[in-house]
Design a protein around this motif. Structure first.
Motif, PDB file in Angstrom:
ATOM      1  N   SER A  77       2.110   4.060  -7.365  1.00 38.36           N
ATOM      2  CA  SER A  77       0.800   3.491  -7.681  1.00 38.36           C
ATOM      3  C   SER A  77       0.435   3.721  -9.142  1.00 38.36           C
ATOM      4  O   SER A  77      -0.147   2.855  -9.799  1.00 38.36           O
ATOM      5  CB  SER A  77      -0.279   4.073  -6.766  1.00 38.36           C
ATOM      6  OG  SER A  77      -0.387   5.475  -6.936  1.00 38.36           O
ATOM      7  N   MET A 287       1.716  -1.548   0.300  1.00 36.45           N
ATOM      8  CA  MET A 287       0.996  -1.901  -0.913  1.00 36.45           C
ATOM      9  C   MET A 287      -0.440  -2.328  -0.644  1.00 36.45           C
ATOM     10  O   MET A 287      -1.105  -2.896  -1.488  1.00 36.45           O
ATOM     11  CB  MET A 287       1.726  -3.036  -1.641  1.00 36.45           C
ATOM     12  CG  MET A 287       3.144  -2.659  -2.041  1.00 36.45           C
ATOM     13  SD  MET A 287       3.197  -1.204  -3.071  1.00 36.45           S
ATOM     14  CE  MET A 287       2.507  -1.859  -4.566  1.00 36.45           C
ATOM     15  N   PHE A 291      -3.422  -2.498  -5.163  1.00 34.59           N
ATOM     16  CA  PHE A 291      -2.718  -2.973  -6.335  1.00 34.59           C
ATOM     17  C   PHE A 291      -3.154  -4.375  -6.707  1.00 34.59           C
ATOM     18  O   PHE A 291      -2.958  -4.819  -7.812  1.00 34.59           O
ATOM     19  CB  PHE A 291      -1.209  -2.990  -6.070  1.00 34.59           C
ATOM     20  CG  PHE A 291      -0.630  -1.601  -5.960  1.00 34.59           C
ATOM     21  CD1 PHE A 291      -1.320  -0.515  -6.455  1.00 34.59           C
ATOM     22  CD2 PHE A 291       0.581  -1.385  -5.345  1.00 34.59           C
ATOM     23  CE1 PHE A 291      -0.802   0.749  -6.363  1.00 34.59           C
ATOM     24  CE2 PHE A 291       1.108  -0.120  -5.246  1.00 34.59           C
ATOM     25  CZ  PHE A 291       0.408   0.937  -5.751  1.00 34.59           C
TER      26      PHE A 291
END
Length: 292
Positions: A77, A287, A291
């Motif tokens: 991340s 994810m 993001f």
């Protein structure tokens, strides 16, 4: 009405799905980066530069034992933030760092993104609004005059009497002619560092402050100057927000540990390492964290 055969098939499918799902944090960084989900995310952000960036991330990881102790997902991340800003993560370059911090409450290390002073300069230049921008250390014997009100600064860079750093000077000039000069004494930088230090021992140096004090000091001066008087693009605002947010999030007073993210992998009897599962991404995609 469900038959015994139907129920058995459903149970078998559920068990198979569970076997294919593992915690992202239980994977090593290399295995995590090899998953289709991760590769897709980095490809979306970096396109052709994705393989090189991911290789540099692995090189950084392999060469830093302290980083190897951090949660793999926190490393990814942090790297994604740098990727979204198109900044290299080689710590020797000074554009951006991925720094491991120990979270006392969670009982493990987590990585965080930190923007270097060169990263701030790079992002400023990309706006096309800065004709000149720089920040330097001021050594003993170089400072001749500094007026905080009028910002008149007189330096004699040839008058250095020792290598001792006594302060830091930042400067920028916009294409429209506006310019700004700031000067912080080392004591002022140190007071700022102590005030914002999240460690119990406020005076203790940690991470980049310990390994490269001057770089962090110049970053502090530059960020403060740009935040007050500079022209900030959306990209620069995002960078400053990420830089400040990450530092605040990882403290000794961290909240309860987040549930582990899940990612699909496939195992075979001959391969102890998880293999990429083609054309499938889990509903609990690793994810999902933020993001996008």
């Amino acid at each position: 009405m469900a038959t015994n055969s139907t129920l058995k098939n459903q149970l078998a499918n559920k068990q198979e799905t569970s076997a294919q799902q593992v915690s992202a944090n239980s994977l090593g960084l290399k295995s995590l980066l090899n998953t289709p989900t991760m590769q897709k995310k980095f490809d979306q952000v970096l396109e052709k530069k994705a393989p090189q960036f991911m290789a540099s991330l692995l090189n950084l990881y392999n060469g830093d034992p302290s980083l190897q102790a951090a949660e793999p997902m926190s490393i990814v991340s942090s790297a994604m933030v740098a990727a979204s800003l198109d900044l290299p993560i080689d710590k020797n370059l000074g554009y951006a760092w991925i720094v491991p911090f120990y979270d006392k409450n969670k009982g493990h290390k987590a990585a965080q993104f930190q923007l270097g002073y060169k990263g701030y300069i790079q992002l400023a230049l990309r706006t096309g609004q800065y004709k000149a921008i720089n920040v330097i250390e001021v050594r003993e014997g170089e400072l001749k005059k500094w007026n905080r009100l009028t910002e008149e600064l007189e330096l004699d860079l040839e008058g250095t009497s020792s290598d001792k750093v006594i302060g830091y000077c930042g400067y920028f000039r916009l294409v429209n002619g506006f310019e700004k000069t700031v000067y912080w004494t080392k004591d002022e930088v140190e007071a700022h560092r102590i005030k914002h230090n999240k460690m119990k021992d406020k005076k203790a140096l940690n991470n980049v402050w310990k390994s490269d004090y001057d770089a962090m000091a110049m970053k502090t001066v530059l960020r403060n100057m740009l935040g007050k008087w500079g022209i900030l693009s959306i990209e620069m605002q995002k960078a400053i927000s990420e830089d400040e947010r990450e530092v605040k999030d990882i403290t000794d007073d961290a909240s309860e540990e987040e549930p582990e993210k899940i990612i699909d992998v496939e195992y075979t009897e001959t391969d102890p390492e998880p293999k990429k599962k083609k054309d499938k991404e889990s509903a609990q995609d690793v994810m999902d964290m933020s993001f996008d």
